[in-house]
Every structure is written in structure tokens, then in C-alpha cells.
Design an enzyme around this catalytic site. Structure first.
Site, mmCIF file in Angstrom:
data_model
loop_
_atom_site.group_PDB
_atom_site.id
_atom_site.type_symbol
_atom_site.label_atom_id
_atom_site.label_comp_id
_atom_site.label_asym_id
_atom_site.label_seq_id
_atom_site.Cartn_x
_atom_site.Cartn_y
_atom_site.Cartn_z
ATOM 1 N N HIS B 116 47.622 34.469 30.256
ATOM 2 C CA HIS B 116 46.277 34.344 29.711
ATOM 3 C C HIS B 116 46.269 33.505 28.438
ATOM 4 O O HIS B 116 45.406 32.661 28.245
ATOM 5 C CB HIS B 116 45.719 35.740 29.426
ATOM 6 C CG HIS B 116 44.323 35.742 28.924
ATOM 7 N ND1 HIS B 116 43.233 35.757 29.759
ATOM 8 C CD2 HIS B 116 43.834 35.705 27.664
ATOM 9 C CE1 HIS B 116 42.133 35.743 29.044
ATOM 10 N NE2 HIS B 116 42.459 35.720 27.768
ATOM 11 N N HIS B 165 36.057 37.237 32.247
ATOM 12 C CA HIS B 165 36.451 38.596 31.867
ATOM 13 C C HIS B 165 36.522 39.422 33.142
ATOM 14 O O HIS B 165 35.936 40.485 33.258
ATOM 15 C CB HIS B 165 35.469 39.189 30.855
ATOM 16 C CG HIS B 165 36.162 39.842 29.703
ATOM 17 N ND1 HIS B 165 35.761 41.003 29.119
ATOM 18 C CD2 HIS B 165 37.271 39.471 29.026
ATOM 19 C CE1 HIS B 165 36.578 41.329 28.137
ATOM 20 N NE2 HIS B 165 37.499 40.406 28.060
#
Lengths: 227, 949
Positions: B116, B165
Site C-alpha cells: 500500500h 478504501h
């Protein structure tokens, strides 16, 4: 002389800029008021704008009513100062006991934003005197806790005294009792309204220009009012 | 909660011991727990000088794992694998530090080197966005910043970015989605901009899957709950259902911000001696390991135990943070600023220091905590929301703390910027916790020196078979009745159905600058009230197309977003993207990713607009099943005057006047990957529609010019669901019907169906007011854009009629289109209706707005709720059947009088002259076989349409 209309900013106020713009478009001078200051800076009228003051924590409007600006404002309103509470502002006026009843969670439990038709029931208040009684207007509604509730006696009294200012027609967006969208105090200077007239003041951004009438009304009221 | 920090605490300088150089002022925020007595702390540079607290291996009861302890116990086993680090990555950390990392350091490396944060699998591909970037003199900040910044006038710039998200939103839908909005808003804020709008592309599993009923309402409420409370209008997005997202919903969020060009903020922690201030919420245990645990691993059986990894949002705090930051910018009180998002304090400290080449000295115990028992590695890894890191000159600190106090947010000086070493090497990040040295690392090693992988890639083995299974060979409706039913079935299908159930949970009015919002093709926001300057934004993606062909599928997403911006009249200028994929460790997924990136980079080069930033989300995968590759592309355009913007809705005309309807672009037999193939046949196969970006560019330039000179009254992009969907949406927007004639080259058999449902790219439906048709078609010819007159608007008729095929009343369309989401997800009524006839606006309403949508449901909410039950898959309308002949004839006459018989110049370029727009005298009835469907074996897709029959 240009009327000066105060717009209060609480922490979490969101439509304060919009309310100030509406005041300006109506032809008055918007004056920004800060929640932490008791001074009303000599304004001729006050708008409590929409938003989530203090995050709507505890209960919508419950903390805001204790802000320093409210102490002054409550006295001024009792003395006749025109006050318009929009959405969260309406909730604050109820919490401050300037208006009866309360605003609770929408019956369907969702936040709802739509263009809503209202019928103006009381055209004699400081904020609705440019409308005709029975006139239908198109104003955006957007709230999560806009369901107006009061006991039956209070509702009966509001209706008997002509203090229901506007009702939802063609669909009640939040389950408000007796389709109530806006009410006023006995003197007609304090009005709480759940929909957002400040979002209907420009052709480019609103569904109509009907909201402007609320702001021009207070100017008309001020011209007629004794100094 | 207390909204104002206790002012009394300001007089207590306790929490902040003296440091070399000048003493700091106290934090305005109360320190957690008992205030530590002020005492000097030595700035420890060398591990061997630090006081160590020896302890048995793995037992921290005697204090934290310090640098000296790490040096003394090189062989101690560390849980790096559990933290997601590979053996070689762990070895590399040991090499960088020349010892084993402390526990805090290990936590920092594990999150900064996670997929990430480090983009370790995607980096080698993402380079193309820079390498292939077309020249742009508007770009003030690009890839690598928190968000791209594009100049739109001499004084103003806009910044925008979309982020994912996804994983948190599956675990905890409300908070996952809410903090997704919060995170992207802080990115925009960190650039120096006031956030002014949000958008949210969402993808869920099958609409009728029980888990979708858990995830969707929570996600929608979360997006709304956070954005509404922040006072940001939600102006668009997508809601898409597909079984491939079951277990891996996609929650992407975009934020748009506006700034004065001279207010652009930097993240660099420059100026040794400057103070490092943490502002905003206190730090808690929420979100620890969010990026490494959630965002960088595949879901498995244990997903439900990961809830503590999801952050919890407080939008009120974020609203205060926004106002406080903007006030700091205006007063020019900050040197650098960085938001805290994924990887929390670790990321903010290392990125700000690394980008400046400086070092940093941090006293970790000064970080205000929600839980006093938090350990150093937890404080460093926490992803608690609503926090910003500021770099402030010492003489401005007092003013910064005052501003924070005014807005009731905590602000705490937690450290200072230190100089690079004399030999020119970058400085070090040195962190103590209660006088013990727990971190001593080169910040760049966490930010820039992470692993980079050129992971193996291989075209998925099933792709050839998938592409060979073309939807053009599926049975198609070929009778009028079947076509009518197909229209109703399609508009009720979850992906094409009215999304009001979702969008009315979002505030679209706040800030008073929303000129267009959903369901329009783009959101349009006015950014300068004085001049009317505004921007248009659209986000699009099509996972099915990308599954069939990731390279062209991504170009198609770009083309659609670009076209959606162009139909408003805006000039597209910049691109952002959110690339949602499965596991990069799967060579097939990696190939899809590489192809998608290549497609986007090439596409942007062809369109001449740069990628300004974006986000990659991998591991959207449950077990071996990855989602469809889902690149979501955002395009931003500029409108010099938003008053000129074009809406998609047909415009009501008085006195029986009509607008002419033109279809721009070419329609081919392109059904593979289409919404129709999926809804009616659950079919996914073949090759997606062809994409020609030079034609998209011509089309966009034509639209901008046509809008500018006033040739158009509406414009609507054609995409999912084809022309039929666009017609229905344009009709329902303001309650204006239309009469359509199928062009002759689409007559017969299933060709009317192809005309209505093909998903060929590069097409737009426009309405042209009387008197403009000649000039408009001449402009099309000049610009080389194919056009065809296909009908007229018809307000009086109150229906969408396709001559010789069907006529469906607007009320029926509205009911069918609006009922699906309320039926699936509850709610008290069908989507809000805008009844025709029953009044565009109340009698006394000032009908001044060109935007005025027709009014609301006439019925009482609950009354209307009961009879809604038109199942999406079984539409059996009562009043079906072709209109009576007499009626049809009358309508034909009316249409003819209305100018339907085109007096427009024939022979427009690109469009063959076949009489199709010369006259419409009673369109032929369907001549197809009597069966409801007609297999079109072999259909010669892609050939020019007139050659079809």
C-alpha cells in the site's frame, strides 16, 4: 441604510457561507458572528445556519445553545430581533426553547436530500411576509434529524395560533408530525425551518429562486419595524 | 467530548522538556496521564550511548525495545513475517541499520514497505505516467505529491485525487467508507486547498446477494455521514454491482479542492530547528496495521477478526481541522504540512524528512493519546484519523497553537527538524520514548529505498477462450414487443436503475456552488463566483471491459470519463485514477495491471492530458478469485463560465415546440461486455467496443464549441446500456418525452435492438433547439464528427416512443427505473419521481432556473411504497403494445411539423447519405420473424453499420 444580517458560525456550521450569500443576494449586508463571542455587533436580524454544530454530539443543537452568542441572542429574540434558524439552526432554537417541540431522527433513518415542495401557511412572520398564504415553493431539504415532534397539545396550539409557517406537500421527507416544515414563536419574529431556503437563491445552483423570499421578507419587515 | 482544550493547560509547560536551542512552548492540548516533570533529554545519536533497558528476549515488561538493546541482542527472533515482510526484506532492513531493527523500527519498515505504501509491485509500471505524460503548462504538482495540482486561471488552481478504501469497507462498511472520505479530504487539504466536493465510485457484489444488503447501506451511510458532516457536496460517482466484487467491494473516494496559486503547500520538513507539530485528533489504537494487514493481503476466513484494523472517523474533528489549516495557510504560518493517513505518524515523519533531506528528532511521549498504555510502535503505526503534521518556524509556533485553540483542535509540538549530516548525507529520524531511544533510521530508507519488484506477468490462460465467446452471437430481441420488454428490463437492472436511493443520502447543495450533480454525466462546481469559472469532474470504470481487454478496457474508461466531462461543455485538462486489482502475486493479475497502466498512459498521451496522481489498490481478492481488473479513471475539465454548462435532460418547450435529437458518433454491432449481455444472458465474453481516442478528442472539441455558441439544449453521453439508457435518462431528468425513428440502416430484424443497446464508444445524444440544426450539422461536418438525426423531443406526448417499435409512458419508465434500489435495500418509497403533467414547478414558483427539475412524488411516501413491486427481471407492464395506428399517424404528423423531416444539410461527413435523415414517413414496423428473439449468427460486428443489411 442597508440592513445588517448576522450569520452565526458554530464549530461544525456548514451552510454559514451559503446563508451569508443569500443575505447578500437579497440586498442586505451579511455580518459573520462567532459562536464564542456574545456580541451581536448591532445586527438587525440573525440567521442560525445549517450544519452539524459541535458535531451534533449529545443531541443536535444541544451544545450550541450554551454558546456565548446564544445567551445574547435568546434575550434579543425575546425582545423582537428577527431570527431564522435553518435545519441545525431550527434544532438550536428548539433546544434554546425559543421554539417548542424537537427535531428527531428521520423516520426512515436515512439522511435525505431532495427538492421539496412546501406550502407557506403563515405569511405574516418576519421571514415569510413576501409570500402569499397557501403559496407553494420549491426548496431543497437535506437532513438526518428533521422529523418535527411535539405533544398533541402543542401541535394543536401551533395550528390554532397560526404558527405553522410551512408544511411539506407532495411527500413528507422525514416523517414530521402534521407535515410541519417550519414554525414560529407567538411574536412571529423567530422562525425555525428544516428545509434550506439559502440553497434556492440562484438559478445556477438551486432548484428555484423561492428561497430568496425568506431573506427579502426580513428586509421588508425591518423597513416596517419601529427603529 | 470536550471541544475546547482546557486553556489552563497552556500555562503548564510541563509536557515539553527543553531541547537544544530554544525551548518550546507547551502544547495547547492536555497531556495524557500525569504530566512528566520537565527535564532535559539528550539528543541521542549513537546507539551505544543510549541508555538501554536489558530485558529477556521477547519480554518488554522492562521497557521498550531500544536501539542499544537491539544492538546487544542481534539474534533475537522478530515477528517480521507476521508483519508481512519477506525474508529478504527483513535482511535488507538489517543491512540498512547494520543491526536488527527495534520493535518500533520493525513496525515502521513493515508498514512503509507494504504494498500500500511502497507501491513495490506497481512502481515499475506507474513510471509510464510520467514518461508518457503530454506536456502541460498547467501542472503545479504532479505524481508523488499528496495530490496533483492544476492551474485553471491566473489566480486559481484545483487539486483532485481519487483513492481506495476497499478492504476496510468490507470489514466495517460504515467506518471504512467514512474514513475513506476523510483520508482523501486530508490529502487535498495538505496541498493548501479548501476541499469543495467529493465523489465516490462504489462497487458491490450481486445486488440481491445477502451480504450486499449489509455492505451497501453501511458504505452509503458512511460516505454520506462523513461528507455531509464535513460540509462537502457529493457531486457524482458510480454504483456498480457484479458478483466479482462479492467479498471485495470497491469503495473509492475522490476529493476536489481549490486553492490560490500562491497558497500551494509543501510537505518538505525544511529548516533545521523548525518545530514539528501534530495537530488534530488524539492518537488511539484504531487502524493499527491498516495498510499492512488490510490493504496488502488477500481476504481469507479470518477477515472478521480484523475489525480493530479499521479506523474510526470523527468528521466534526476533520471539519475543525480543515478550518484551522486554512487559517494557518492564509496567515502563512506553516513551512510544511503532511496529512496522516495510511501508516500514520510513521509515514508523515519519514516522508516530510526524506523529501527535504533533513533529519528529525521526535519525543514520542508527547503525542496526545486516547489510551495512555499505548506502546511506541503502536503510536507510530496508529492510523487514527483527523491528524495533520505541521512544520513550523519556532517564532510562529505560538500563533499556530493559538489558531488550533480557536478551532478547538489539539496541537502539540512533538519534535524538531534536524540538519543533514555534515558530509552531505540526509539527516536521521531519531525517536525517543520516555528518554529511551527506540528509533534511529535514515528516513529515506523507509520512503524511497523500499523493495521494488518486477513481478512475473502472464496473460490469463482463459483470456483467449473468453474473447472468443462473443456476445454478438447471443439471441437478440427482434420484435417490437420483445424490444419494449428489453428496455424496461434493462432500465430496472441494478446497474442501470435510478440511483436516487443512494444519492439522496448525500448533501449535494452545501457550499452553494454545485451547478451539476448526479445523475448528470459530470459533477460541475463553480470555483469563482465572480467570473463563473468552474470545473467538471467525472469518474468512470468498467470492470467487464477491462476483464476482456485490460489495455483497451482502461482506454474505454478514460474515454468515457473524458466524454462525460466534454458533454457539459468543459475542456478536459487532467486525469486521476484509482487502479483496483487482485493480488499482484498472481501473474495473471499483474499482467492485467501492466496492460491497464499502459492503456491509461497511452490514452492520456493521445488525448493530450496528463495523469496528475492516483492510487493503486491490490489484493482485492478472496482466495484465488480476483475481482475484475477495475481501473477507475477521473477526468477534470474547465468551464470558463459554468452558466454555459449543458445538462443531460431534455428541455421543456412551450407551445408545442420541439428540439431535434441528434446522435453523434457511429454505432456498430458491439455487444460484448455490454450491460445487455450481462443482464439478459449473464454473459461475459468477446472483445469490448473499439475505442478511438482521436475521435473522442474531435467529439469533445465539437461539443465545447457547440455549447459555447449555443447550438445545444442538452447533451448526454452514451455508455452502459447504450442509446436506450441515455434516452430514458434524458427524458426522465425533466419529464420531457421523445419520439425516435430508427434509421433505415437499422431497420429489420434485430437491428433496432442494436441501434438501442449497442455500447459503441464515442457517442453522444444531443438535443438542438429549432433554428440551430443547420449550423450545428455544418459544425459537425467541419469537425469530422458523424451525426444522425434520430428524432425530436416531445413534451406533450409524455412518453418515449420509438416509431414502429414501442411507446412507453414516462410514468411507467420512472416507476420501473426507480423501484429497483428501494426494493433491494429497503427504504420507504420508490425513488423520487418527477411527474410530468403534474407540474414542472408549483404554480407560484419562480420558474427561473434552467435547471429546475420537476417536482417530487405526488403521493404520500408510504402510500406510494406499497404497490412498488416490479421485479427487475420480470417486467410485465399492463399497457404495452404498439400505439394505435391513428395515434401513430397523428404523432408522425406532429413530428413532421416539428421539423422532424430534416431540413438539415445531408451528407454530413462520416455518415452515409442513405435517406435516413431525409424523411421519416411512418417508420417500418418490425419485419423480423415472429419469435421474440433472433439469433444473429456471426453478426459482422465492427463493420460500418450500413453494410449490415
Amino acid at each position: 441604510m442597508t440592513a445588517r444580517v448576522g450569520v452565526v458560525t458554530f464549530p461544525g456550521s456548514l451552510d454559514d457561507g451559503d446563508a451569508a450569500r443569500a443575505v447578500r443576494i437579497a440586498g442586505a449586508e451579511p455580518v459573520r458572528l462567532w459562536h464564542g463571542e456574545a456580541d451581536l455587533r448591532g445586527v438587525d436580524a440573525v440567521v442560525l445556519p445549517g450544519g452539524f454544530s459541535y458535531g451534533d454530539y449529545l443531541r443536535c443543537g444541544a451544545i450550541a445553545r450554551f454558546a456565548p452568542v446564544m445567551e445574547t441572542l435568546v434575550d434579543a429574540a425575546r425582545g423582537g430581533l428577527p431570527v431564522l434558524g435553518i435545519c441545525n439552526g431550527f434544532q438550536i432554537l428548539c433546544e434554546a426553547h425559543l421554539l417548542p417541540g424537537a427535531l428527531t431522527r428521520n423516520q426512515h433513518l436515512h439522511f435525505r436530500n431532495r427538492d421539496q415542495v412546501l406550502r407557506i401557511e403563515a405569511a405574516g412572520t418576519a421571514w415569510t411576509n413576501t409570500f402569499q398564504p397557501g403559496q407553494e415553493v420549491l426548496i431543497p431539504v437535506k437532513n438526518g434529524e428533521g422529523c418535527y415532534v411535539a405533544d398533541a397539545a402543542t401541535l394543536d396550539q401551533l395550528e390554532a395560533e397560526g404558527r405553522v409557517v410551512a408544511r411539506y406537500v407532495r411527500g413528507n421527507p422525514n416523517g414530521s408530525q402534521r407535515d410541519i416544515a417550519a414554525i414560529t414563536n407567538p411574536a412571529g419574529n423567530v422562525v425555525g425551518i428544516m428545509p434550506h431556503p439559502e440553497h434556492a437563491v440562484e438559478a445556477l445552483t438551486g432548484p428555484s429562486l423561492d428561497g430568496l423570499g425568506f431573506f427579502t421578507s426580513v428586509l421588508k419587515h425591518l423597513v416596517g419595524a419601529p427603529a | 467530548m470536550t471541544t475546547h482544550p482546557d486553556p489552563a493547560v497552556r500555562e503548564n509547560p510541563g509536557g515539553f522538556p527543553a531541547v537544544p536551542a530554544e525551548p518550546f512552548t507547551a502544547s495547547v492540548a492536555p497531556q495524557p496521564g500525569p504530566v512528566a516533570p520537565a527535564r532535559p533529554v539528550e539528543v541521542v545519536r549513537h546507539p551505544d550511548q543510549a541508555r538501554s533497558a536489558p530485558a529477556p528476549a521477547g519480554d518488554w515488561s522492562h521497557g521498550p525495545d531500544t536501539v542499544s538493546r537491539a544492538t546487544d541482542t542481534p539474534g533475537e527472533l522478530q515477528p517480521y513475517a507476521e508483519l508481512g515482510l519477506r525474508d529478504d526484506e527483513y535482511d535488507r532492513i538489517r543491512h540498512i541499520l547494520d543491526r536488527r531493527p527495534t520493535q518500533a523500527e520493525l513496525a515502521m519498515y513493515s508498514i512503509m514497505w507494504s504494498e500500500h505504501c511502497s507501491y513495490k509491485s506497481s512502481k515499475v509500471h506507474l513510471r509510464q505516467f510520467s514518461e508518457k505524460a503530454p506536456p502541460s503548462d498547467r501542472l503545479l504538482a504532479g505524481i508523488g505529491e499528496n495530490a496533483g495540482v492544476v492551474q485553471v486561471s491566473d489566480e486559481l488552481a484545483v487539486t483532485f485525487k481519487v483513492e481506495s478504501h476497499n478492504h476496510p469497507s468490507f470489514v466495517e462498511p460504515y467506518q471504512g467508507a467514512a474514513t475513506g472520505v476523510g483520508g482523501i479530504v486530508r490529502d487535498i487539504l495538505a496541498m493548501g486547498a479548501r476541499p469543495v466536493a467529493v465523489m465516490d465510485p462504489l462497487r458491490f457484489g450481486a445486488a440481491d446477494h445477502p451480504d450486499t444488503a449489509r455492505v451497501l447501506p453501511g458504505v452509503v451511510a458512511g460516505v454520506g455521514g462523513y461528507g455531509n458532516c464535513l460540509g462537502l457536496p457529493n457531486i457524482g460517482g458510480e454504483v456498480v454491482f457484479d458478483p466479482c466484487y462479492q467479498g471485495n467491494p470497491l469503495v473509492n473516494a475522490l476529493c476536489l479542492g481549490v486553492l490560490r496559486v500562491d497558497r500551494l503547500q509543501k510537505k518538505e520538513a525544511t529548516g533545521p530547528g523548525n518545530v514539528v507539530v501534530l495537530m488534530g485528533a488524539r492518537t488511539g489504537r484504531d487502524g493499527i496495521g491498516g495498510v499492512s494487514v488490510l490493504a496488502s493481503a488477500t481476504f481469507d476466513e479470518g477477515s472478521e477478526q480484523r475489525r480493530p484494523s479499521v479506523q474510526v472517523g470523527d468528521p466534526f474533528m476533520e471539519k475543525l481541522l480543515i478550518e484551522a489549516c486554512l487559517e494557518l495557510y492564509d496567515a502563512e504560518l506553516v513551512v510544511g504540512i503532511q496529512d496522516l493517513g495510511g501508516a500514520g505518524l510513521t509515514c508523515a515523519l519519514t516522508e516530510t524528512a526524506a523529501s527535504a533531506g533533513t533529519g528529525m528528532r521526535v519525543w514520542l511521549e508527547r503525542v496526545p493519546l486516547r489510551e495512555a498504555s499505548m506502546e511506541p510502535q503502536e503510536i507510530l503505526a496508529s492510523e487514527s484519523q483527523e491528524r495533520m503534521l505541521l512544520v513550523v518556524a519556532p517564532d510562529k509556533l505560538e500563533a499556530v497553537l493559538k489558531t488550533a485553540e480557536k478551532w478547538g483542535v489539539w496541537a502539540t509540538a512533538i519534535g524538531e527538524v534536524t540538519a543533514p549530516s555534515p558530509d552531505g548525507q540526509p539527516g536521521r529520524l531519531v525517536i525517543t520514548w520516555r528518554d529511551q531511544l527506540v528509533v534511529d533510521v535514515p528516513p529515506g530508507s523507509l520512503v524511497d529505498d523500499g523493495p521494488v519488484y518486477a513481478r512475473p506477468m502472464r496473460e490469463p490462460a482463459d483470456l483467449i477462450l473468453l474473447q472468443a465467446d462473443r456476445a454478438e452471437t447471443l439471441p437478440r430481441p427482434s420484435t417490437a414487443e420483445a424490444l419494449r420488454e428489453t428496455v424496461l428490463r434493462m432500465i430496472a437492472s441494478p446497474n442501470l436503475a435510478d440511483k436516487t436511493w443512494v444519492t439522496e443520502q448525500y448533501d449535494r447543495y452545501v457550499l452553494g456552488n454545485t451547478v451539476l450533480a448526479q445523475p448528470e454525466d459530470s459533477g460541475v462546481i463553480r470555483i469563482d463566483e465572480r467570473t463563473g469559472l468552474g470545473v467538471a469532474l467525472s469518474l468512470d470504470g468498467n470492470g467487464r471491459y477491462a476483464r476482456l481487454d485490460p489495455y483497451n478496457g482502461t482506454k474505454l474508461a478514460l474515454a468515457e470519463a473524458y466524454r462525460n466531462v466534454a458533454v457539459t461543455g468543459a475542456k478536459p485538462i487532467a486525469v486521476t485514477n484509482c487502479l483496483n486489482f487482485g493480488s499482484p502475486e498472481d501473474p495473471g493479475v499483474m499482467w492485467q495491471f501492466a496492460e491497464a497502466v499502459r492503456g491509461l498512459a497511452d490514452g492520456c498521451l493521445e488525448l493530450g492530458i496528463p495523469v496528475t496522481g492516483g492510487n493503486v489498490s491490490f489484493y482485492n481478492q478472496t482466495g484465488a478469485a480476483a475481482i475484475h481488473p477495475t481501473p477507475v479513471v477521473g477526468v477534470l475539465g474547465v468551464l470558463d463560465d459554468v452558466a454555459e454548462r449543458m445538462s443531460m435532460g431534455f428541455v421543456p418547450r412551450t407551445g408545442g415546440d420541439h428540439d431535434q435529437l441528434f446522435l453523434l458518433g457511429e454505432t456498430h454491432v458491439e455487444l460484448s461486455g455490454s450491460e445487455w449481455a450481462w443482464v439478459t444472458h449473464e454473459h461475459l465474453g468477446g472483445i469490448p467496443p473499439q475505442v478511438d481516442l482521436s475521435r473522442e478528442r474531435q467529439l469533445a472539441e465539437l461539443l465545447a464549441e457547440a455549447v459555447r455558441v449555443g447550438h445545444l439544449s442538452s447533451a448526454h453521453d452514451l455508455s452502459d446500456g447504450g442509446l436506450a439508457q441515455s434516452l430514458v435518462e434524458s427524458c426522465l431528468r425533466r419529464g420531457v418525452g421523445a419520439q425516435i425513428a430508427v434509421p433505415e440502416h437499422f431497420a429489420g430484424g434485430s437491428m433496432p435492438f442494436v441501434f438501442l443497446f449497442s455500447e459503441s464508444a464515442g457517442r453522444v445524444l444531443v438535443s438542438v433547439p429549432r433554428g440551430h440544426e443547420k449550423a450545428f450539422t455544418a459544425l459537425c461536418a467541419e469537425r469530422g464528427v458523424p451525426w444522425e438525426l434520430i428524432g425530436v423531443t416531445d413534451q406533450a406526448g409524455g412518453a418515449l416512443e420509438v416509431r414502429g417499435q414501442f411507446r412507453i409512458g414516462l410514468d411507467e419508465l420512472r416507476t420501473v427505473h426507480g423501484a429497483t434500489l428501494p426494493r433491494l435495500f429497503g427504504g420507504s418509497e420508490p425513488a423520487e419521481a418527477a411527474p410530468t403533467g403534474r407540474g414542472a414547478a408549483p404554480a407560484a414558483t419562480t420558474a427561473a432556473s434552467a435547471l429546475t427539475p420537476a417536482v417530487d412524488t405526488p403521493e404520500n411516501d408510504r402510500a406510494a411504497a406499497a404497490p412498488v413491486a416490479t421485479p427487475a427481471d420480470r417486467v410485465a407492464p399492463e399497457h404495452t403494445g404498439p400505439a394505435p395506428a391513428s395515434r401513430l399517424a397523428a404523432d408522425t404528423t406532429a413530428a413532421a411539423e416539428a421539423g422532424f423531416t430534416a431540413d438539415a444539410p445531408g451528407g454530413a461527413s462520416g455518415q452515409p447519405v442513405d435517406g435516413g435523415h431525409e424523411r421519416v414517413d411512418g417508420p417500418e414496423r418490425s419485419t423480423g420473424p415472429s419469435g421474440a428473439t433472433e439469433p444473429d449468427a456471426g453478426g459482422a460486428d465492427r463493420s460500418a453499420v450500413p453494410d449490415q443489411r
